[in-house]
Design a protein around this motif. Sequence first.
Motif, mmCIF file in Angstrom:
data_model
loop_
_atom_site.group_PDB
_atom_site.id
_atom_site.type_symbol
_atom_site.label_atom_id
_atom_site.label_comp_id
_atom_site.label_asym_id
_atom_site.label_seq_id
_atom_site.Cartn_x
_atom_site.Cartn_y
_atom_site.Cartn_z
ATOM 1 N N ASP A 309 -17.363 18.661 -16.585
ATOM 2 C CA ASP A 309 -17.963 17.735 -15.608
ATOM 3 C C ASP A 309 -17.424 16.319 -15.762
ATOM 4 O O ASP A 309 -18.129 15.346 -15.503
ATOM 5 C CB ASP A 309 -19.485 17.715 -15.773
ATOM 6 C CG ASP A 309 -20.103 19.068 -15.493
ATOM 7 O OD1 ASP A 309 -19.629 19.740 -14.559
ATOM 8 O OD2 ASP A 309 -21.055 19.452 -16.211
ATOM 9 N N LEU A 310 -16.162 16.207 -16.180
ATOM 10 C CA LEU A 310 -15.591 14.873 -16.393
ATOM 11 C C LEU A 310 -15.237 14.182 -15.073
ATOM 12 O O LEU A 310 -15.077 12.967 -15.024
ATOM 13 C CB LEU A 310 -14.349 14.969 -17.291
ATOM 14 C CG LEU A 310 -13.867 13.669 -17.929
ATOM 15 C CD1 LEU A 310 -14.941 13.068 -18.829
ATOM 16 C CD2 LEU A 310 -12.592 13.878 -18.738
ATOM 17 N N ARG A 311 -15.132 14.969 -14.007
ATOM 18 C CA ARG A 311 -14.832 14.396 -12.695
ATOM 19 C C ARG A 311 -16.129 14.227 -11.917
ATOM 20 O O ARG A 311 -16.949 15.154 -11.860
ATOM 21 C CB ARG A 311 -13.861 15.294 -11.921
ATOM 22 C CG ARG A 311 -13.322 14.642 -10.650
ATOM 23 C CD ARG A 311 -12.290 15.514 -9.985
ATOM 24 N NE ARG A 311 -12.904 16.586 -9.223
ATOM 25 C CZ ARG A 311 -12.342 17.167 -8.152
ATOM 26 N NH1 ARG A 311 -11.148 16.776 -7.742
ATOM 27 N NH2 ARG A 311 -12.943 18.147 -7.516
ATOM 28 N N VAL A 312 -16.338 13.056 -11.314
ATOM 29 C CA VAL A 312 -17.559 12.780 -10.556
ATOM 30 C C VAL A 312 -17.223 12.178 -9.189
ATOM 31 O O VAL A 312 -16.170 11.570 -9.006
ATOM 32 C CB VAL A 312 -18.490 11.797 -11.314
ATOM 33 C CG1 VAL A 312 -19.023 12.429 -12.572
ATOM 34 C CG2 VAL A 312 -17.784 10.490 -11.627
ATOM 35 N N GLN A 313 -18.155 12.369 -8.266
ATOM 36 C CA GLN A 313 -18.029 11.731 -6.952
ATOM 37 C C GLN A 313 -18.559 10.305 -7.052
ATOM 38 O O GLN A 313 -19.652 10.077 -7.561
ATOM 39 C CB GLN A 313 -18.849 12.508 -5.915
ATOM 40 C CG GLN A 313 -18.407 13.929 -5.714
ATOM 41 C CD GLN A 313 -19.283 14.663 -4.724
ATOM 42 O OE1 GLN A 313 -19.636 14.134 -3.671
ATOM 43 N NE2 GLN A 313 -19.647 15.891 -5.042
ATOM 44 N N THR A 314 -17.795 9.370 -6.568
ATOM 45 C CA THR A 314 -18.232 7.970 -6.633
ATOM 46 C C THR A 314 -17.526 7.167 -5.542
ATOM 47 O O THR A 314 -16.843 7.724 -4.680
ATOM 48 C CB THR A 314 -17.939 7.383 -8.038
ATOM 49 O OG1 THR A 314 -18.508 6.075 -8.114
ATOM 50 C CG2 THR A 314 -16.451 7.307 -8.318
ATOM 51 N N PHE A 315 -17.707 5.856 -5.593
ATOM 52 C CA PHE A 315 -17.072 4.952 -4.634
ATOM 53 C C PHE A 315 -16.401 3.819 -5.399
ATOM 54 O O PHE A 315 -16.847 3.434 -6.487
ATOM 55 C CB PHE A 315 -18.104 4.349 -3.669
ATOM 56 C CG PHE A 315 -18.758 5.359 -2.771
ATOM 57 C CD1 PHE A 315 -18.184 5.709 -1.553
ATOM 58 C CD2 PHE A 315 -19.957 5.967 -3.129
ATOM 59 C CE1 PHE A 315 -18.792 6.635 -0.717
ATOM 60 C CE2 PHE A 315 -20.574 6.889 -2.311
ATOM 61 C CZ PHE A 315 -19.985 7.232 -1.103
ATOM 62 N N SER A 316 -15.345 3.306 -4.812
ATOM 63 C CA SER A 316 -14.678 2.132 -5.382
ATOM 64 C C SER A 316 -14.614 1.043 -4.319
ATOM 65 O O SER A 316 -14.747 1.317 -3.124
ATOM 66 C CB SER A 316 -13.260 2.483 -5.852
ATOM 67 O OG SER A 316 -12.451 2.861 -4.743
ATOM 68 N N ILE A 317 -14.409 -0.178 -4.780
ATOM 69 C CA ILE A 317 -14.304 -1.303 -3.853
ATOM 70 C C ILE A 317 -13.089 -2.135 -4.220
ATOM 71 O O ILE A 317 -12.762 -2.316 -5.398
ATOM 72 C CB ILE A 317 -15.591 -2.167 -3.876
ATOM 73 C CG1 ILE A 317 -15.582 -3.171 -2.717
ATOM 74 C CG2 ILE A 317 -15.768 -2.870 -5.214
ATOM 75 C CD1 ILE A 317 -16.932 -3.822 -2.473
ATOM 76 N N HIS A 318 -12.374 -2.588 -3.210
ATOM 77 C CA HIS A 318 -11.211 -3.457 -3.403
ATOM 78 C C HIS A 318 -11.533 -4.834 -2.840
ATOM 79 O O HIS A 318 -11.966 -4.954 -1.690
ATOM 80 C CB HIS A 318 -9.989 -2.898 -2.670
ATOM 81 C CG HIS A 318 -9.433 -1.652 -3.286
ATOM 82 N ND1 HIS A 318 -8.324 -1.644 -4.099
ATOM 83 C CD2 HIS A 318 -9.846 -0.365 -3.204
ATOM 84 C CE1 HIS A 318 -8.072 -0.408 -4.485
ATOM 85 N NE2 HIS A 318 -8.984 0.389 -3.955
ATOM 86 N N PHE A 319 -11.352 -5.850 -3.650
ATOM 87 C CA PHE A 319 -11.438 -7.230 -3.178
ATOM 88 C C PHE A 319 -10.015 -7.792 -3.167
ATOM 89 O O PHE A 319 -9.435 -8.042 -4.227
ATOM 90 C CB PHE A 319 -12.310 -8.089 -4.105
ATOM 91 C CG PHE A 319 -13.749 -7.656 -4.173
ATOM 92 C CD1 PHE A 319 -14.472 -7.401 -3.026
ATOM 93 C CD2 PHE A 319 -14.389 -7.510 -5.395
ATOM 94 C CE1 PHE A 319 -15.806 -6.999 -3.085
ATOM 95 C CE2 PHE A 319 -15.714 -7.121 -5.468
ATOM 96 C CZ PHE A 319 -16.422 -6.857 -4.301
ATOM 97 N N GLY A 320 -9.449 -7.970 -1.977
ATOM 98 C CA GLY A 320 -8.104 -8.529 -1.907
ATOM 99 C C GLY A 320 -7.060 -7.609 -2.510
ATOM 100 O O GLY A 320 -7.130 -6.383 -2.400
ATOM 101 N N PHE A 321 -6.064 -8.208 -3.197
ATOM 102 C CA PHE A 321 -4.923 -7.446 -3.696
ATOM 103 C C PHE A 321 -5.202 -6.709 -5.004
ATOM 104 O O PHE A 321 -4.850 -5.556 -5.167
ATOM 105 C CB PHE A 321 -3.726 -8.379 -3.916
ATOM 106 C CG PHE A 321 -3.191 -8.965 -2.642
ATOM 107 C CD1 PHE A 321 -2.792 -8.152 -1.603
ATOM 108 C CD2 PHE A 321 -3.097 -10.333 -2.490
ATOM 109 C CE1 PHE A 321 -2.301 -8.685 -0.429
ATOM 110 C CE2 PHE A 321 -2.607 -10.885 -1.317
ATOM 111 C CZ PHE A 321 -2.206 -10.062 -0.277
ATOM 112 N N LYS A 322 -5.819 -7.386 -5.973
ATOM 113 C CA LYS A 322 -5.798 -6.847 -7.347
ATOM 114 C C LYS A 322 -7.153 -6.453 -7.917
ATOM 115 O O LYS A 322 -7.211 -5.800 -8.952
ATOM 116 C CB LYS A 322 -5.154 -7.862 -8.285
ATOM 117 C CG LYS A 322 -5.922 -9.177 -8.402
ATOM 118 C CD LYS A 322 -5.252 -10.113 -9.402
ATOM 119 C CE LYS A 322 -6.049 -11.403 -9.572
ATOM 120 N NZ LYS A 322 -5.454 -12.290 -10.588
#
Length: 520
Positions: A309-322
């Motif tokens: 179970d090392l893989r999970v469903q989630t979300f990421s967020i990007h602010f600008g370039f980096k």
Amino acid sequence: MFVTDCRREFYDVIVSQRVLLLVASDVDALCACKILQALFQCDHVQYTLVPVSGWQELETAFLEHKDQVKLLVKQGDDLDVPAYDDIFRDEEDEEELSEDESDGSEPSDKRRRFEEEVIERTARRRQRREWEARRREILFDYEQYEYHGTSSAMVMFDLAWIMSKDLNDMLWWAIVGLTDQWVQDKITQMKYVTDIGVLQRHVSRHNHRNEDEENSLSIDCMRIAFEYDLRLALYQHWSLYESLCNTSYTSANLKLWSVQGQKRLQEFLADMGLPLKQVKQKFNSMDMSLKENLREMIEESANKFGMKDLRVQTFSIHFGFKNKFLASDIVYATASLMESIEKEGPETTNFIKALDSLSRGNLDKLHQGLDLAKKQLCAIQQTVASCICTNLVISQGPFLYCSLMEGMPDVKLFSKPVSLCLLSKYLLKSFVCSTKNKRCKLLPLIMAAPMDVEQGTVIMVGIPPETESSDKKNFFGRAFEKAADSTNSRTLHNHFDMSIIELKTEDRSKFLDALISLLS
């Protein structure tokens, strides 16, 4: 009060008032607060924001402001409240049965009507008995156990969506609120996956326009993405090695507190083909060739080592370039800021810092929170290792018990409720993986830590058993109350989470004896 229409019965009522917004000390509450603040700004609603860490502060705030404001109470998490019809019943049906039966009909008609009414009345009585039995069952379950329902931040986002005022920032706060419930192990995996699916549809609706080239290159853009990622705490802001060592899931499964566990970690890294030099440096500094297929490499090796179970469903967020963050990164950072033990000004300083860290314009505070979170996770894993290696976790019959002693490293950090709960859950998972006693694997855990040495108090938390079929219902709140009453123990039930109490140190022995007797 039962609220079935959040817009009509809640928001429309307060929108023309001055509002007192009381916010509890957890990340989900902060996220719900941010969404409400944005809605209030849209509708020019005046409000007073007061942080409350427990019932005493909530009562004080109410007494200070009751004459001048409309009260809105915001606690940490919304519980699953039973349906109105399951608890309350109108008596109209019974009144109809008592109507005058004499209406001048023929004797045969009267007899027929009487027989029909007897049958109908018997059926109604049976239905009422069944309803009353169901009501007793529902109320017993509701009052006996403590459990969490839908994230408060998700409820507030749903309100914004209904009013067509939902923004991408609000959606991100809802995601962080849900992720806080998952990180704190407050909801089942099924509930988490279901709510992830709801939010994923909103993410697709809000962020499809950011997929074009112009927006993706904007320096001040904000883009949310659904993804399958690794169940490794803060690994993108740390080194992969430190993240593996300080994540509860990997640490418990590999038993990293033992020499054999450290050997298994080396074998795990070797199986992936990752050089130690690479995994021990900052993740951002790793070779691009290794990072490209890193998730697949880790997943493949994790399956061989029993970590499916090392893989999970989630979300990421990007602010600008980096700047890229996972939702769990924000949860760890915000919680660490809120429970920081560094003294900096008034008591509300930590709350304000934590609230500010959720805004994309305050990345410096967020990075400060990430640094604190790394220290917290290291302290938790070191304490877990110490407790297991020195056999501090003992079986008391119906539950496991562990007490941290004054003078232990980082013990001051665990006088804070969220940190102590996180430690307790990590410790229970590790203990279940380490013990060979099958009965102990099914037991809940009570953990105590020094609260205030001068006043002679400890903080105590109860954690439900760590099983795959766990419904996350916690019965310790009611058990603590009964044990305190039966022994006249000096306890303070001040936290919104009823399974957390403060107790006089000298009353601890008789309190635990009463708990053993009560739960046996």
